[in-house]
Motif scaffolding. Structure first.
Motif, short mmCIF file in Angstrom:
data_model
loop_
_atom_site.label_atom_id
_atom_site.label_comp_id
_atom_site.label_asym_id
_atom_site.label_seq_id
_atom_site.Cartn_x
_atom_site.Cartn_y
_atom_site.Cartn_z
N GLY A 74 0.79 -1.23 0.00
CA GLY A 74 0.00 0.00 0.00
C GLY A 74 0.82 1.27 0.00
N MET A 75 2.12 1.16 -0.28
CA MET A 75 2.99 2.33 -0.33
C MET A 75 3.10 2.82 -1.78
SD MET A 75 6.03 0.66 1.90
CE MET A 75 6.47 1.56 3.34
N ALA A 76 3.78 3.94 -1.95
CA ALA A 76 4.05 4.45 -3.29
C ALA A 76 4.94 3.46 -4.05
CB ALA A 76 4.75 5.81 -3.20
N ALA A 77 4.84 3.47 -5.35
CA ALA A 77 5.65 2.57 -6.18
C ALA A 77 7.13 2.84 -5.97
CB ALA A 77 5.29 2.76 -7.66
N THR A 78 7.93 1.79 -6.08
CA THR A 78 9.37 1.89 -5.96
C THR A 78 9.97 2.35 -7.27
OG1 THR A 78 9.41 0.12 -4.32
CG2 THR A 78 11.48 0.58 -5.46
N ALA A 79 10.88 3.30 -7.22
CA ALA A 79 11.63 3.71 -8.41
C ALA A 79 12.96 2.97 -8.37
CB ALA A 79 11.85 5.22 -8.40
N PRO A 80 13.09 1.89 -9.13
CA PRO A 80 14.32 1.08 -9.06
C PRO A 80 15.56 1.89 -9.42
CG PRO A 80 12.63 -0.01 -10.38
CD PRO A 80 12.15 1.38 -10.11
N ASN A 81 16.67 1.57 -8.73
CA ASN A 81 17.96 2.19 -9.01
C ASN A 81 19.06 1.15 -8.82
OD1 ASN A 81 18.78 2.17 -6.21
ND2 ASN A 81 17.39 3.89 -5.90
N GLU A 82 20.31 1.58 -8.85
CA GLU A 82 21.43 0.63 -8.76
C GLU A 82 21.52 -0.07 -7.40
OE1 GLU A 82 22.73 4.58 -7.38
OE2 GLU A 82 21.88 3.95 -9.30
N ARG A 83 20.88 0.46 -6.36
CA ARG A 83 20.89 -0.18 -5.04
C ARG A 83 19.71 -1.12 -4.85
NH1 ARG A 83 23.84 2.87 -0.45
NH2 ARG A 83 23.54 0.76 0.28
#
Length: 159
Positions: A74-83
């Protein structure tokens, strides 16, 4: 593989957990449900998939769904990155990938270190959590993947 029924107050019995971060908060699952941890790589989107399903990826010849765990919670979408990481888990006999911001640690905890989730509101669904673990200066929400992904829901994710 299934998660333990209840570890809250289970005395000195220990279990290993893998802790990870989502939007600055700590969560964990038992290591018995985890197959591997992979770095982030884009997935192939599926048309008309639920909002928490990012798509699918090829894992050594098997196509597995990739779930944005933050969206599932139920949280905001994750913005994937190098970590970012994909935690590959097996739930009800199906393998799926869980996108997390980063993996924090692998810990061994005692059952008496797991406290029940406080009753904060009647609309709050505590079914996804088996409890709260206090560790050093943080609190870790102990997730139950078997309840998060019921067998009927999982079968609908298969590509």
């Amino acid at each position: 593989m299934t998660e333990p029924k209840s570890l809250i107050g289970a005395g000195r019995d220990t279990l290993e957990i893998i802790a990870f971060r989502l939007h600055g908060q700590e969560f964990c699952v038992t290591t018995t449900t985890i197959r591997e941890i992979r770095g982030w790589s884009p997935s192939t989107p599926l048309p008309h998939a639920p909002s928490d399903v990012l798509g699918v990826m090829n894992l050594r010849g098997s196509v597995i769904p990739i779930i944005d765990l933050a969206r599932k919670l139920g949280m905001a979408a994750t913005a994937p990155n190098e970590r970012s990481a994909i935690v590959v888990a097996e739930v009800h006999g199906m393998v799926l990938g869980l996108l997390v911001d980063q993996v924090s640690d692998i810990l061994t905890v005692r059952g008496d270190e797991i406290q029940p989730v406080p009753e904060i509101a009647t609309s709050f669904d505590r079914g996804f959590s088996d409890g709260i673990i206090t560790h050093e200066d943080s609190m870790i929400c102990f997730l139950n993947l078997a309840r998060m992904f019921p067998p009927g829901d999982i079968n609908g994710l298969a590509a």
